[in-house]
Design a protein around this motif. Sequence first.
Motif, PDB file in Angstrom:
ATOM      1  N   UNK A 158      95.550  20.931  16.983  1.00  0.00           N
ATOM      2  CA  UNK A 158      95.154  22.237  17.507  1.00  0.00           C
ATOM      3  C   UNK A 158      94.001  22.108  18.491  1.00  0.00           C
ATOM      4  N   UNK A 159      93.104  21.152  18.232  1.00  0.00           N
ATOM      5  CA  UNK A 159      91.915  20.993  19.078  1.00  0.00           C
ATOM      6  C   UNK A 159      92.266  20.635  20.516  1.00  0.00           C
ATOM      7  N   UNK A 160      93.488  20.147  20.749  1.00  0.00           N
ATOM      8  CA  UNK A 160      93.920  19.861  22.120  1.00  0.00           C
ATOM      9  C   UNK A 160      94.061  21.142  22.922  1.00  0.00           C
ATOM     10  N   UNK A 161      94.428  22.226  22.239  1.00  0.00           N
ATOM     11  CA  UNK A 161      94.712  23.492  22.917  1.00  0.00           C
ATOM     12  C   UNK A 161      93.569  24.501  22.845  1.00  0.00           C
ATOM     13  N   UNK A 162      92.683  24.368  21.874  1.00  0.00           N
ATOM     14  CA  UNK A 162      91.633  25.377  21.689  1.00  0.00           C
ATOM     15  C   UNK A 162      90.348  24.716  21.216  1.00  0.00           C
ATOM     16  N   UNK A 163      89.231  25.252  21.689  1.00  0.00           N
ATOM     17  CA  UNK A 163      87.920  24.734  21.269  1.00  0.00           C
ATOM     18  C   UNK A 163      87.489  25.386  19.964  1.00  0.00           C
ATOM     19  N   UNK A 164      86.617  24.705  19.244  1.00  0.00           N
ATOM     20  CA  UNK A 164      86.015  25.284  18.048  1.00  0.00           C
ATOM     21  C   UNK A 164      86.896  25.283  16.829  1.00  0.00           C
ATOM     22  N   UNK A 165      87.964  24.476  16.815  1.00  0.00           N
ATOM     23  CA  UNK A 165      88.848  24.399  15.643  1.00  0.00           C
ATOM     24  C   UNK A 165      88.218  23.463  14.613  1.00  0.00           C
ATOM     25  N   UNK A 166      87.912  23.935  13.407  1.00  0.00           N
ATOM     26  CA  UNK A 166      87.341  23.046  12.379  1.00  0.00           C
ATOM     27  C   UNK A 166      88.311  21.920  12.027  1.00  0.00           C
ATOM     28  N   UNK A 167      87.769  20.770  11.718  1.00  0.00           N
ATOM     29  CA  UNK A 167      88.611  19.639  11.357  1.00  0.00           C
ATOM     30  C   UNK A 167      89.489  19.911  10.149  1.00  0.00           C
ATOM     31  N   UNK A 168      88.956  20.662   9.183  1.00  0.00           N
ATOM     32  CA  UNK A 168      89.734  20.969   7.980  1.00  0.00           C
ATOM     33  C   UNK A 168      90.957  21.819   8.317  1.00  0.00           C
ATOM     34  N   UNK A 226      99.613  39.776  18.987  1.00  0.00           N
ATOM     35  CA  UNK A 226      99.140  38.653  19.781  1.00  0.00           C
ATOM     36  C   UNK A 226      99.278  38.942  21.269  1.00  0.00           C
ATOM     37  N   UNK A 227     100.348  39.641  21.647  1.00  0.00           N
ATOM     38  CA  UNK A 227     100.522  39.999  23.045  1.00  0.00           C
ATOM     39  C   UNK A 227      99.476  40.974  23.536  1.00  0.00           C
ATOM     40  N   UNK A 228      99.039  41.869  22.636  1.00  0.00           N
ATOM     41  CA  UNK A 228      98.030  42.868  23.023  1.00  0.00           C
ATOM     42  C   UNK A 228      96.647  42.255  23.160  1.00  0.00           C
ATOM     43  N   UNK A 229      96.313  41.275  22.312  1.00  0.00           N
ATOM     44  CA  UNK A 229      94.933  40.787  22.236  1.00  0.00           C
ATOM     45  C   UNK A 229      94.736  39.381  22.787  1.00  0.00           C
ATOM     46  N   UNK A 230      95.839  38.700  23.169  1.00  0.00           N
ATOM     47  CA  UNK A 230      95.662  37.364  23.714  1.00  0.00           C
ATOM     48  C   UNK A 230      95.121  36.416  22.665  1.00  0.00           C
ATOM     49  N   UNK A 231      94.454  35.336  23.077  1.00  0.00           N
ATOM     50  CA  UNK A 231      93.897  34.397  22.096  1.00  0.00           C
ATOM     51  C   UNK A 231      92.926  35.102  21.145  1.00  0.00           C
ATOM     52  N   UNK A 232      93.118  34.881  19.847  1.00  0.00           N
ATOM     53  CA  UNK A 232      92.270  35.516  18.846  1.00  0.00           C
ATOM     54  C   UNK A 232      91.058  34.649  18.556  1.00  0.00           C
ATOM     55  N   UNK A 233      89.984  35.271  18.126  1.00  0.00           N
ATOM     56  CA  UNK A 233      88.840  34.494  17.655  1.00  0.00           C
ATOM     57  C   UNK A 233      89.227  33.793  16.354  1.00  0.00           C
ATOM     58  N   UNK A 234      88.508  32.761  16.006  1.00  0.00           N
ATOM     59  CA  UNK A 234      88.805  32.004  14.793  1.00  0.00           C
ATOM     60  C   UNK A 234      88.777  32.901  13.568  1.00  0.00           C
ATOM     61  N   UNK A 252     103.568  29.537  12.446  1.00  0.00           N
ATOM     62  CA  UNK A 252     102.871  30.799  12.709  1.00  0.00           C
ATOM     63  C   UNK A 252     101.370  30.557  12.847  1.00  0.00           C
ATOM     64  N   UNK A 253     100.797  29.749  11.954  1.00  0.00           N
ATOM     65  CA  UNK A 253      99.361  29.467  12.008  1.00  0.00           C
ATOM     66  C   UNK A 253      98.990  28.757  13.308  1.00  0.00           C
ATOM     67  N   UNK A 254      99.799  27.822  13.743  1.00  0.00           N
ATOM     68  CA  UNK A 254      99.540  27.120  15.001  1.00  0.00           C
ATOM     69  C   UNK A 254      99.417  28.135  16.140  1.00  0.00           C
ATOM     70  N   UNK A 255     100.355  29.064  16.173  1.00  0.00           N
ATOM     71  CA  UNK A 255     100.348  30.090  17.224  1.00  0.00           C
ATOM     72  C   UNK A 255      99.150  31.031  17.081  1.00  0.00           C
ATOM     73  N   UNK A 256      98.796  31.355  15.845  1.00  0.00           N
ATOM     74  CA  UNK A 256      97.643  32.230  15.602  1.00  0.00           C
ATOM     75  C   UNK A 256      96.353  31.620  16.139  1.00  0.00           C
TER      76      UNK A 256
END
Length: 490
Positions: free
Chosen positions: A252-262, A120-128, A221-225
């Motif tokens: 999660x949607x508060x911190x990142x865009x494009x998070x599915x509701x499920x 995570x440190x190497x790649x920063x925010x990951x794609x979904x 862990x998932x929240x951070x991912x």
Amino acid sequence: MVDSGSQEFRAGEVVEGRYELAESIGKGGMAQVWRAADRETGLDVAVKFLRPDSEDLRQLDTLARQEELDVLRARFRRETMLLGRLDHPGIPELYGHGSHRGMPYMAMRHVPGVNLHKFLGEHGPLTLTVAAAVAAQVADALACAHTLPVVHRDLKPQNIMISDDGVAVLIDFGIAKPLGMGVTQYTRHGSTLGSRGYQAPEQILEKEPTTRTDVYCFGCVCYELFVGRPPFVADGTKGMVEQHLHDDPLPLAVHAAGIPGSLDDLVLRMLAKAPERRPTVEEVREVLAALTPRPGDPEPRPRLKRDPTAPFRLPRERPIRRQPPAPSPSAPAAHDEWLDARAVEKLCDEAQREIHDGDPDHAVRRLEGLAERARDEWGSRRPLVRRVWELTAEGLRLAGECGPAARFYESIASELVHGDGPEERACRAVLRLRAAECRLAFGEIEEAIAAVEAAGHVAAGLPASLAARVEEVRREVDLDVTERLAGPES
């Protein structure tokens, strides 16, 4: 007494004539891990040693230090046993174990790569898609552990490896715990198990863990991912412990865009304070699977040196596990044309002694492997077949391997107990109660309540001696149900 200052290993040192140490690749509070060359197979392996020279142990007096070492050795043996039972590409398989210079060791599959924290440190925010690929692989490995059931109890990014070929591997079962009756507690001196920032509320409160405990830790862990930060961060007004105990995480949607509701709903349910409100790992796996890439999908952009989507986009056949455990000398060999009844009787006697001593081990394992073959060769009515199955079920239950034990109990009740007389009805009731007791480890409380009620009706129609036998087990299971319904203290 162990000399705590004499355990410095060196590159080139050979462990039991087989594992040549190459370099130290990790050192924790109670263990150290070396990369080594296996002279028999030519493979690189990871050799894990117990550390008797840690700072925590140095601070104890001689008697307390020895007591702690005894606990650590017992936990190390348990970790070795667990790895030998877990068969999944996301869990390192065990190659061998023993003692070297007075300290226990285990040799397991070496996972070249980086841990998830570094990834995570190497790649920063990951794609979904990339985050889902990591999470789905970990969920699948965790589901494998929970089938026994075994609780990992220390899920965090540092204990998840991303291998060079993109496989997410769950490592460090050092504080993992089988669930079930008769499982010994191995608790470190003055410690709460788990890692700060990833502990479930019941771990912080030092309550009994369940598989839902791992679900909470995995939720962290998932929240951070998916959003690039953990659910709770200490601030000037409230520490992480207080937040994990009392605060609800933001969506999660508060911190990142494009998070599915499920996905948002799933992770928030994983982080529920009450264990019974959390989903099972199977539910987690089902939601995550819908977000992973499919075979033939394009690789991520930008390209990743270690690509967690590769196992989904480019699936490969899984290699066969190496080095299955050797059979006991007294047990019939797998290649024998027919089972030898006298050898099986002797093996049953060995298993009976193990169970009586409270340490079901090799003989129970061999019976487990022979059970279906014995039924197929000798039929379901032969008393020796039933003895094999009953000893296997009891041994697995006492070892905390509740999933396999429940299946054996249920099969005995439905296939090996014949007739409908008082003795047979009592036997079936006891077997179904034991199966329900094992299923409680998976949170199946309603099923256990139904089994307790059914056993009560059966006991009411039995002669006194048989009713007493059923009632003894029924009370045990009913007490376990009551304790679980009471839940954590407020």
